[in-house]
Design an enzyme around this catalytic site. Structure first.
Site, mmCIF file in Angstrom:
data_model
loop_
_atom_site.group_PDB
_atom_site.id
_atom_site.type_symbol
_atom_site.label_atom_id
_atom_site.label_comp_id
_atom_site.label_asym_id
_atom_site.label_seq_id
_atom_site.Cartn_x
_atom_site.Cartn_y
_atom_site.Cartn_z
ATOM 1 N N LYS A 1 70.346 -31.333 -87.772
ATOM 2 C CA LYS A 1 70.572 -30.152 -86.989
ATOM 3 C C LYS A 1 71.996 -30.498 -86.034
ATOM 4 C CE LYS A 1 69.754 -27.448 -82.859
ATOM 5 N NZ LYS A 1 71.315 -27.535 -82.515
ATOM 6 N N GLU B 1 69.406 -41.702 -77.726
ATOM 7 C CA GLU B 1 70.856 -42.125 -77.416
ATOM 8 C C GLU B 1 71.358 -41.185 -76.222
ATOM 9 O OE1 GLU B 1 74.271 -42.614 -76.040
ATOM 10 O OE2 GLU B 1 74.892 -41.814 -77.929
ATOM 11 N N CYS C 1 80.131 -40.394 -74.456
ATOM 12 C CA CYS C 1 79.093 -40.958 -73.670
ATOM 13 C C CYS C 1 79.446 -42.394 -73.202
ATOM 14 C CB CYS C 1 77.754 -40.971 -74.340
ATOM 15 S SG CYS C 1 77.929 -42.102 -75.846
ATOM 16 N N GLU D 1 76.050 -37.698 -64.333
ATOM 17 C CA GLU D 1 76.897 -37.634 -65.448
ATOM 18 C C GLU D 1 77.960 -36.378 -65.329
ATOM 19 O OE1 GLU D 1 77.029 -38.690 -69.990
ATOM 20 O OE2 GLU D 1 75.358 -37.202 -69.643
#
Length: 481
Positions: free
Chosen positions: A173, A248, A282, A384
């Site tokens: 996906k 992750e 990231c 973040e």
């Protein structure tokens, strides 16, 4: 004309069973240019049936034959790098050169690496203590691979390649925000006659398609890259039936610069590590920690260079920074910049939306932003942001540098810049991060383990770690009499 995407299920191009569609926007212009299937659990069930039917034949192929199919897919992708790069640039708003020179070639490398790894994935044997023991590492069955929007094809292939190489059949996906290159890869697989049902690509929203993949009782493992909030929900869902999961997740990575840092390539790399792909990686270093005696020098040079970065049309070779991926994400990042001001941060450059003239005047651009004057436990330095926003903090000694680096709930990556390699090794062992670079950033050997600590995830990807994740370990013991 509006591009109409399809899914790959059982080797066939299919719309969503519901015949519903999602709008896909070009970040650089803010306009709709494609329609993505808005699939749901019924599409996932159909993909599972196709994958389950294909599994016996695919899993019993010799590893060299599975490798041959992955290499054929890599060959086909390599001949179309320019087409895929153009699509990736348009879909994600990133500079065309970045997609063409880095990201699509990395997708090719992912396929090739795990094709080769499939032929070298060895089991172990043990004897002399208790009979003869040998270890089997067998494919799990049907697995789910859910990839994010920031590096669409790069990370999609990073997941599906080891899963396929290990003998599994895959339901992949891609993000509904950037679905085009995964669709193109599916079309490429059809063109080369990739075995039907081995690779399935289901398009749609995370809460509908992603959750259906996670919850399906027949899907044996989930590999997910994305936000910590979504990863936590996936882990909770998988815990109910003890499904294997690799996560992750987010990062708030520290870059530590000591006064004795080698200056060759320092500023170029610091700039790239903060602002490549508009900070939407990231692994970007979003917190720059500088030894106080070098603080003014590093700050002033970096700000001067950031002000010279050209922001604008991703198709213009003179622009180093493109658009943010969506209007919602643009608003989120601008909100964080406002928060930094409210927390008392001093903006040294940027802090504003950019409206390039011409076709991109309606796009979602933000100037490279550098902020100083905020403590380690402010929201700006703890949460973040995932945009072109860099904060600066000073430190006086090694212990303070370590404390600042670890003052975050995340633990994905860090960079250390120093000429003292003993100090570099000491700190590398004490930083809470799954990846530590010394005097460099984003150098990747695909054989090495990749992943984070704390809220940055569970498990490791890459090399043997990925192949082990996508297999079940079984020990066989023979009594030698």
């Amino acid at each position: 004309m509006t591009l109409r995407l399809s899914q790959l299920i059982g080797g066939q191009a299919r719309p969503a069973l519901s015949e519903a569609w999602l709008d896909v926007h070009e970040p650089a212009t803010g306009t709709r240019y494609a329609l993505c299937p808005d699939a749901d659990g019924e599409d996932v069930a159909a993909a599972f049936e196709a994958a389950q039917a294909a599994f016996p034949a695919w899993s019993t192929l010799p590893p060299s034959e599975r490798a041959r199919w992955l290499d054929r897919l890599a060959d086909a992708l390599e001949t179309r790098i320019d087409d895929f790069a153009a699509a990736e640039s348009r879909d994600a708003g990133k500079p065309l050169a970045l997609a063409r020179d880095v990201e699509i070639p990395r997708a090719v490398a992912n396929l090739r690496f795990f094709a080769a790894a499939a032929t070298q994935f060895a089991s172990e044997s043990h004897h002399g203590q208790a009979g003869l023991n040998y270890t089997l590492r067998q494919p799990l069955g049907v697995v789910g691979c859910i990839s994010p929007w920031n590096l669409p094809l790069y990370l999609f292939t990073w997941k599906i390649a080891p899963a396929l190489a290990a003998g599994n059949c895959v339901i992949g996906k891609p993000s509904e925000v950037t679905p085009v290159t995964a669709w193109m890869l599916g079309e490429l697989a059809r063109e080369i006659g990739f075995p039907s049902g081995v690779l399935n690509i289901v398009q749609g929203l995370g809460p509908k398609v992603g959750q259906a993949i996670v919850d399906h009782p027949g899907i044996k493992a989930i590999s997910f890259t994305g936000s910590t909030a979504v990863g936590t929900r996936i882990a909770t869902s998988c815990a109910g039936n003890l499904k294997k999961v690799s996560l992750e997740l987010g990062g708030k990575n520290a870059t530590i610069v000591f006064a004795d840092a080698p200056r060759t390539q320092l500023f170029e790399t610091l700039l790239r590590s903060a602002f490549q792909n508009s900070g939407q990686i990231c692994l970007c270093g979003s917190r720059l920690l500088i030894e106080r005696s070098a603080y003014a020098e590093v700050r002033d040079e970096l700000v001067a260079r950031a002000k010279k970065l050209h922001v604008g049309d991703p198709l213009d070779a003179g622009n180093q920074q493109g658009a943010l991926v969506s209007k919602a994400h643009h608003e989120k990042v601008m909100g964080h910049i406002d928060l930094a001001r409210a927390e008392g941060g001093k903006l040294l450059c940027g802090g504003n939306a950019v409206q390039p003239p011409g076709r991109c005047e309606g796009g979602w651009f933000i100037a490279p932003t550098i902020i100083e004057g905020l403590g380690p436990y402010t929201r700006t330095n703890s949460e973040e942001i995932f945009g072109p926003v860099l904060t600066l903090q000073a430190f006086d000694d090694e212990d303070e540098a370590l404390a600042l680096a670890n003052a975050t709930p995340y633990g994905l990556a860090a960079s250390l810049w120093t000429s003292d390699l003993r100090r570099a090794h000491r700190l590398a062992g004490r930083i809470d991060a799954g990846i530590v670079w010394i005097n460099t950033w984003l150098e990747r050997d695909l054989r090495t383990p990749f992943g984070g600590m704390k809220q940055s995830g569970l498990g490791r990807e890459g090399g043997q770690e990925a192949l082990r994740f996508f297999t079940e370990t079984k020990n066989v013991c023979l009594n030698l009499g």
